[in-house]
Scaffold this active site. Structure first.
Site, PDB file in Angstrom:
ATOM      1  N   ASN A   9      47.499   0.164 -47.380  1.00  0.00           N
ATOM      2  CA  ASN A   9      48.663  -0.994 -47.244  1.00  0.00           C
ATOM      3  C   ASN A   9      48.097  -2.352 -47.791  1.00  0.00           C
ATOM      4  OD1 ASN A   9      50.418  -2.784 -46.203  1.00  0.00           O
ATOM      5  ND2 ASN A   9      49.876  -2.735 -44.055  1.00  0.00           N
ATOM      6  N   LYS A  11      49.766  -4.825 -48.249  1.00  0.00           N
ATOM      7  CA  LYS A  11      50.183  -5.956 -47.716  1.00  0.00           C
ATOM      8  C   LYS A  11      50.656  -6.879 -48.907  1.00  0.00           C
ATOM      9  CE  LYS A  11      47.588  -5.430 -43.865  1.00  0.00           C
ATOM     10  NZ  LYS A  11      47.009  -6.131 -42.557  1.00  0.00           N
ATOM     11  N   HIS A  95      55.246  -2.355 -38.628  1.00  0.00           N
ATOM     12  CA  HIS A  95      53.830  -3.025 -38.639  1.00  0.00           C
ATOM     13  C   HIS A  95      53.870  -4.374 -38.053  1.00  0.00           C
ATOM     14  CE1 HIS A  95      50.216  -4.947 -40.097  1.00  0.00           C
ATOM     15  NE2 HIS A  95      49.706  -3.687 -40.545  1.00  0.00           N
ATOM     16  N   GLU A  97      52.681  -7.063 -38.170  1.00  0.00           N
ATOM     17  CA  GLU A  97      52.759  -8.376 -38.729  1.00  0.00           C
ATOM     18  C   GLU A  97      54.284  -8.625 -38.991  1.00  0.00           C
ATOM     19  OE1 GLU A  97      50.269  -7.411 -42.133  1.00  0.00           O
ATOM     20  OE2 GLU A  97      48.543  -7.682 -40.836  1.00  0.00           O
ATOM     21  N   GLU A 167      47.537   1.254 -34.159  1.00  0.00           N
ATOM     22  CA  GLU A 167      46.934  -0.036 -34.647  1.00  0.00           C
ATOM     23  C   GLU A 167      46.728  -1.170 -33.623  1.00  0.00           C
ATOM     24  OE1 GLU A 167      47.040  -0.258 -39.026  1.00  0.00           O
ATOM     25  OE2 GLU A 167      48.666  -1.250 -38.575  1.00  0.00           O
ATOM     26  N   GLY A 173      42.233  -6.653 -39.385  1.00  0.00           N
ATOM     27  CA  GLY A 173      41.760  -7.644 -40.469  1.00  0.00           C
ATOM     28  C   GLY A 173      40.609  -8.194 -39.664  1.00  0.00           C
ATOM     29  N   SER A 214      40.912  -2.445 -39.505  1.00  0.00           N
ATOM     30  CA  SER A 214      39.368  -2.770 -39.793  1.00  0.00           C
ATOM     31  C   SER A 214      38.608  -1.258 -40.128  1.00  0.00           C
ATOM     32  CB  SER A 214      38.766  -3.328 -38.867  1.00  0.00           C
ATOM     33  OG  SER A 214      39.230  -4.862 -38.944  1.00  0.00           O
ATOM     34  N   GLY A 235      44.106  -1.568 -44.726  1.00  0.00           N
ATOM     35  CA  GLY A 235      44.135  -2.697 -45.050  1.00  0.00           C
ATOM     36  C   GLY A 235      43.472  -3.196 -46.265  1.00  0.00           C
ATOM     37  N   GLY A 236      42.476  -4.121 -45.661  1.00  0.00           N
ATOM     38  CA  GLY A 236      41.409  -4.926 -46.407  1.00  0.00           C
ATOM     39  C   GLY A 236      40.534  -3.952 -47.300  1.00  0.00           C
TER      40      GLY A 236
HETATM   41  P1  PGA Z   1      42.785  -3.933 -41.978  1.00  0.00           P
HETATM   42  O1  PGA Z   1      44.467  -3.584 -41.703  1.00  0.00           O
HETATM   43  O2  PGA Z   1      42.499  -2.537 -42.343  1.00  0.00           O
HETATM   44  O3  PGA Z   1      42.703  -4.864 -42.966  1.00  0.00           O
HETATM   45  O4  PGA Z   1      42.298  -4.227 -40.681  1.00  0.00           O
HETATM   46  C1  PGA Z   1      45.271  -2.513 -41.438  1.00  0.00           C
HETATM   47  C2  PGA Z   1      46.700  -2.626 -41.298  1.00  0.00           C
HETATM   48  O5  PGA Z   1      47.375  -3.863 -40.864  1.00  0.00           O
HETATM   49  O6  PGA Z   1      47.503  -1.836 -41.579  1.00  0.00           O
END
Ligand code: PGA
Length: 254
Positions: A9, A11, A95, A97, A167, A173, A214, A235-236
């Site tokens: 992802n 983002k 998601h 967010e 999640e 994050g 994470s 994500g990251g």
């Molecule tokens: P992250 O993000 O791996 O940076 O924690 C995961 C996500 O939001 O899907």
């Protein structure tokens, strides 16, 4: 054993040339040996370009969201049908967010799932609790409610697939994932909720449950070793080709 599912992802974190470079590097890296089923979810503006790069590779294309109608007077929204035309096979819905910043409700998410399935795109449905919900002891209830509302009344045809991504919102994050055993507990809870709503065969064969929050190369195997964790949403750690490549390699060694 099925290959683990690894969803990137991106983002709103990459510009156009960064997306292009990352997609190119990954498509080269993953051309010869595929250790996992990999899906890239770029920004909408980069979908066409990434779609082109991924042609003739094993990597699949996903989107980060879609609207709950196929077409109509919905200024600024993105049609799932058009995404499909661009080669999108998966779409992230709900998601945290989007729930937090865009006010997405369980009802909106449910409608997005329906339309995604109707155009032949697999929804990746995100569920998860906030830190406060966890602290006040309502984590499990929150997850059950989100799963129930997401799939309520949905009938899966033979070819339809669903992915549920657990999640925990408070670890996204943060650099600190939850204990894989705790994730395993929640995955069991999600699976049980699905068994209550759908035929067992459908749950076993058409629904996969993955973990997100994470996930990094050093810990991915701890999650994938759990019996009910079918993959990860990243994500990251998906924004750098070396880091994401290392994560995929680590997943392939399970
Ligand atoms: P992250 O993000 O791996 O940076 O924690 C995961 C996500 O939001 O899907």
């Amino acid at each position: 054993m099925k290959k683990p599912l690894i969803i990137a992802n991106w983002k709103m974190k990459l510009g156009s040339s960064e997306s292009l470079n990352l997609a190119k590097k990954l498509s080269r890296f993953l051309k010869k040996s595929i250790f996992a089923e990999v899906i890239l979810c770029p920004s909408f503006t980069e979908i066409a370009m990434v779609s082109d790069i991924l042609k003739n590779t094993e990597i699949k294309l996903g989107a980060q969201d879609c609207f709950w109608e196929e077409s109509g007077a919905f200024t600024g929204e993105i049609s799932p049908k058009v995404l499909k035309d661009y080669g999108v096979q998966y779409v992230i819905v709900g998601h945290s967010e989007r729930r937090q910043y865009l006010g997405e409700t369980d009802d909106m998410i449910h409608r997005k799932i329906r339309v995604a399935l109707s155009v032949g795109i697999t929804p990746v449905i995100c569920v998860g609790e906030t830190f406060d919900e966890r602290q006040s002891g309502v984590k499990d209830i929150t997850i059950i409610r989100q799963v129930e509302k997401a799939i309520s009344g949905i009938w899966l045809n033979k070819m339809d697939k669903i992915i549920i991504a657990y999640e925990p919102i408070w670890v996204i994050g943060s650099g600190q994932a939850v204990d894989p055993k705790e994730a395993e507990h929640t995955h069991n809870l999600i699976r049980q909720t699905l068994y209550d709503a759908l035929p067992d065969k459908v749950v076993d064969e058409q629904i996969r449950i993955i973990y997100g929050g994470s996930v990094e190369p050093q810990i991915v195997s701890l999650f994938l070793k759990q019996p009910t964790i079918d993959g990860v949403l990243v994500g990251g750690a998906s924004l750098d080709s070396n880091v994401f490549g290392a994560l995929i390699m680590a997943a392939g060694k399970i």
